[in-house]
Scaffold this motif. Structure first.
Motif, PDB file in Angstrom:
ATOM      1  N   MET A   5       5.072   1.516 -13.195  1.00 18.09           N
ATOM      2  CA  MET A   5       5.061   2.581 -12.190  1.00 18.09           C
ATOM      3  C   MET A   5       5.790   2.116 -10.943  1.00 18.09           C
ATOM      4  SD  MET A   5       1.816   4.577 -10.429  1.00 18.09           S
ATOM      5  CE  MET A   5       1.582   5.677 -11.831  1.00 18.09           C
ATOM      6  N   ASN A   6       6.704   2.966 -10.429  1.00 17.33           N
ATOM      7  CA  ASN A   6       7.396   2.593  -9.200  1.00 17.33           C
ATOM      8  C   ASN A   6       6.649   3.159  -7.985  1.00 17.33           C
ATOM      9  OD1 ASN A   6       8.399   5.294  -8.506  1.00 17.33           O
ATOM     10  ND2 ASN A   6       9.844   5.033 -10.207  1.00 17.33           N
ATOM     11  N   LEU A  28      -3.699   7.985  -6.730  1.00 20.67           N
ATOM     12  CA  LEU A  28      -3.266   6.716  -6.154  1.00 20.67           C
ATOM     13  C   LEU A  28      -2.982   6.876  -4.658  1.00 20.67           C
ATOM     14  CD1 LEU A  28      -1.049   5.539  -9.162  1.00 20.67           C
ATOM     15  CD2 LEU A  28      -3.432   4.958  -8.668  1.00 20.67           C
ATOM     16  N   PHE A  29      -1.701   6.895  -4.277  1.00 18.02           N
ATOM     17  CA  PHE A  29      -1.355   6.928  -2.856  1.00 18.02           C
ATOM     18  C   PHE A  29      -1.240   8.326  -2.258  1.00 18.02           C
ATOM     19  CE2 PHE A  29       1.015   2.581  -3.131  1.00 18.02           C
ATOM     20  CZ  PHE A  29      -0.205   1.917  -3.113  1.00 18.02           C
ATOM     21  N   ARG A  30      -1.210   9.342  -3.100  1.00 16.41           N
ATOM     22  CA  ARG A  30      -0.958  10.692  -2.597  1.00 16.41           C
ATOM     23  C   ARG A  30      -1.955  11.130  -1.513  1.00 16.41           C
ATOM     24  NH1 ARG A  30      -0.594  14.479  -0.253  1.00 16.41           N
ATOM     25  NH2 ARG A  30       0.184  16.556  -0.757  1.00 16.41           N
ATOM     26  N   PRO A  31      -3.237  10.798  -1.592  1.00 12.24           N
ATOM     27  CA  PRO A  31      -4.170  11.220  -0.529  1.00 12.24           C
ATOM     28  C   PRO A  31      -3.864  10.629   0.846  1.00 12.24           C
ATOM     29  CG  PRO A  31      -5.368  10.651  -2.538  1.00 12.24           C
ATOM     30  CD  PRO A  31      -3.962  10.204  -2.742  1.00 12.24           C
ATOM     31  N   LEU A  32      -3.038   9.598   0.890  1.00 17.06           N
ATOM     32  CA  LEU A  32      -2.706   8.969   2.164  1.00 17.06           C
ATOM     33  C   LEU A  32      -1.755   9.811   3.004  1.00 17.06           C
ATOM     34  CD1 LEU A  32      -1.983   5.355   0.805  1.00 17.06           C
ATOM     35  CD2 LEU A  32      -4.120   6.173   1.808  1.00 17.06           C
ATOM     36  N   PHE A  33      -1.029  10.704   2.356  1.00 17.77           N
ATOM     37  CA  PHE A  33       0.019  11.467   3.033  1.00 17.77           C
ATOM     38  C   PHE A  33      -0.415  12.917   3.188  1.00 17.77           C
ATOM     39  CE2 PHE A  33       1.870   7.845   0.934  1.00 17.77           C
ATOM     40  CZ  PHE A  33       2.797   7.345   1.844  1.00 17.77           C
ATOM     41  N   ALA A  85       2.893  -3.320   1.182  1.00 15.96           N
ATOM     42  CA  ALA A  85       2.071  -4.492   0.866  1.00 15.96           C
ATOM     43  C   ALA A  85       1.114  -4.188  -0.283  1.00 15.96           C
ATOM     44  CB  ALA A  85       1.294  -4.933   2.109  1.00 15.96           C
ATOM     45  N   CYS A  86       0.456  -3.039  -0.225  1.00 17.45           N
ATOM     46  CA  CYS A  86      -0.488  -2.674  -1.286  1.00 17.45           C
ATOM     47  C   CYS A  86       0.224  -2.427  -2.610  1.00 17.45           C
ATOM     48  CB  CYS A  86      -1.288  -1.445  -0.870  1.00 17.45           C
ATOM     49  SG  CYS A  86      -2.489  -1.763   0.444  1.00 17.45           S
ATOM     50  N   PHE A  87       1.378  -1.789  -2.567  1.00 11.26           N
ATOM     51  CA  PHE A  87       2.121  -1.556  -3.810  1.00 11.26           C
ATOM     52  C   PHE A  87       2.511  -2.876  -4.453  1.00 11.26           C
ATOM     53  CE2 PHE A  87       6.225  -1.257  -5.987  1.00 11.26           C
ATOM     54  CZ  PHE A  87       5.885  -0.396  -7.014  1.00 11.26           C
ATOM     55  N   MET A  88       3.038  -3.816  -3.659  1.00 11.50           N
ATOM     56  CA  MET A  88       3.459  -5.111  -4.206  1.00 11.50           C
ATOM     57  C   MET A  88       2.265  -5.884  -4.763  1.00 11.50           C
ATOM     58  SD  MET A  88       6.814  -5.317  -3.712  1.00 11.50           S
ATOM     59  CE  MET A  88       7.341  -7.018  -3.609  1.00 11.50           C
TER      60      MET A  88
END
Length: 515
Positions: free
Chosen positions: A1-2, A12-17, A81-84
């Protein structure tokens, strides 16, 4: 996953935006960093902020993002940082029991705490992320996949010995350490570790500042170049965060145009330059000399940089000028760091000054009556400097440049002098001061003492009605000051008898007073 897929996934990250459209420019940035496909509109956006023509063919090893203030830099640093840490498999490059480190390096603890808050917030948005946390410590988070995220301040000595797979350097242009500029040392310490791990990333993300340091050097040398390894991205606040109101930016630009261009338009400042070079300072430092004893017959001068006891250091420097117009010698530096009791420090410094035969000192003109009284109670007359701090530094520079001074081998003084910046002003004298987030308490005291001692060969006295200032013999001037002290003591006695409203009128040959 990119990373784009992770941002688009509602688990995953979508709720952050909250409003993904306002992050469109950052999406293009992320696609550029990781060499993900772009549509035509995104490619034009990429070309606008990189001045490059070719789309990235591979992920970059190093990226420098120069973005205006409030553009979303710290939050995006936390996302990367979290993705890496969560979505990259570093296992093949680690020995059994070895940890892969994601380093997020900030200017100071306050900024580091801010980014750590973003990271912890991201990890709490998903049940999957929360399940990967093994330990949540003060400044680091250990995950169950042999990866740890560590948030640190900019000190290269704390970064060696780690296997670093990603280093995110937040506000790189503002990194300082006791007045020094550690950015290059940190990058030098990080690069060997990063080079051994395929897919590693060094990301410098910052608002611009002066035209010095590795951020500006990278911009100057690499911006607009179709380099396969290093990407330079430069964009104003409004491009990266369209929610910022134009009125906020307009007010900032009107208030301070040069600062506004840097903070909001992402332009390096034209009005700043390094004040003193390393070579100039090192040329006059006497290696190994930390303090000098008193010399019989020498006339010492002392300068004070007071402190209220909470934030800044309380500093003192003592200097003298060699006989027959020789060099100025810096004899002693004293620093007391907060928290401190100003009254106690004033008393301690007064005893040191007396041991050098000093009964009068000068210091910050903004010190207030408290400082004057604190030294007076200890038997020292404190006088506000007629020169501002900036003027002292401007007087100090030619003394230093001409090699007419010997400085102590005092590391903090060196670092603070090296960290001074000159700001040019139209129609007036330049301003000299420390950079943002730095201090110059020791440097100010040292420069003040040197400038005082350099001028001690002749005391300027205004005699009135003539051609201006004339010079008087130093010994006679000292005698005159002694008589003035006696006169002032007599006046205090008269005020005690007649009342504090007593006003003295000076006439030729006599002192008159009335109530």
């Amino acid at each position: 996953m990119n990373i784009i897929e992770a941002i688009e996934d509602r688990h995953l990250f979508r709720p952050l935006f909250k409003d993904p459209e306002t992050w469109a420019a950052w999406r293009v940035f992320l696609k550029a960093v990781f060499a993900l496909p772009m549509d035509q509109g995104e490619l034009e956006e990429y070309r606008r902020w990189t001045a490059r023509q070719k789309a990235p063919g591979q992920a970059f090893n190093e990226v420098f993002a120069i973005v205006g203030r409030r553009g979303g830099k710290s939050f995006m640093a936390a996302v990367i940082a979290c993705f890496m840490a969560l979505f990259k498999d570093w296992g093949p490059y680690l020995a059994p029991g070895e940890t892969a480190w994601i380093m997020v390096i900030s200017t100071d603890r306050a900024q580091a705490r801010n980014i750590l808050g973003y990271i912890k917030g991201i990890l709490q948005t998903s049940h999957m992320f929360r399940g990967m946390i093994e330990k949540d410590l003060t400044w680091e988070i250990n995950l169950n996949n042999q990866v740890s995220i560590r948030v640190a301040t900019c000190d290269f000595r704390t970064l060696r010995g780690y296997t670093v797979v990603a280093a995110i350097c937040d506000e790189l242009a503002f990194w300082r350490s006791e007045g020094a500029q550690p950015a290059q040392e940190i990058l030098t310490a990080l690069r060997p570790s990063l080079a051994t791990v395929p897919g590693s990333l060094l990301l410098g993300i910052s608002s611009p500042y002066s035209k010095t340091g590795p951020l500006y050097e990278a911009f100057r040398e690499r911006y607009g170049q179709d380099d396969e390894e290093v990407l330079i991205w430069k964009a104003p606040t409004k491009a990266m965060n369209p929610t910022i109101k134009d009125s906020v930016i307009d007010r900032a630009m009107k208030s301070d145009y040069a600062a506004g261009k840097a903070e909001w338009q992402a332009e390096f400042r034209e009005d700043l330059e390094t004040f003193l070079t390393t070579e100039m300072i090192e040329a006059v430092i006497i290696p190994g000399r930390l303090e000098l004893p008193t010399i019989e017959g020498a006339r010492y001068r002392a300068f004070i940089d007071p402190s209220g006891g909470r934030a800044d250091s309380f500093t003192m420097a003592i200097a003298h000028k060699e006989k027959n117009g020789g060099r100025v010698v810096l004899d002693r530096i004293e620093e007391r760091r907060p928290p401190l009791a100003p009254q106690d420090v004033a008393k301690e410094f007064s005893e040191i000054m007396k041991s050098y035969g000093v009964r009068r000192c000068q210091g910050d003109r903004y010190a207030g009556e408290f400082t004057v009284k604190a030294f007076a109670d200890a038997g020292i007359t404190y006088e506000a400097s007629k020169l501002s701090k900036s003027e002292i530094y401007l007087e100090f520079e030619p003394i230093l440049a001409q090699g007419q001074v010997e400085l102590l081998d005092y590391k903090k003084m060196f670092n603070e002098l090296r960290g001074l910046e000159r700001r040019t002003r139209s129609g007036g004298k330049d301003l000299v001061d420390h950079g943002p987030g730095c201090h110059d308490d020791v440097a100010n005291a040292a420069a003040g003492a040197v400038v005082l001692a350099a001028d001690s060969g002749a005391v300027h006295i205004w005699v009135g009605g003539g051609a201006g200032p004339k010079k008087e013999d130093p010994e006679k001037a000292e005698d005159k000051r002694t008589e003035e002290e006696k006169t002032e003591e007599r006046r205090r006695e008269i005020r005690n008898q007649l009342g504090s409203e007593t006003v003295f009128l000076t006439s030729v040959g006599e002192n008159l007073f009335h109530r």
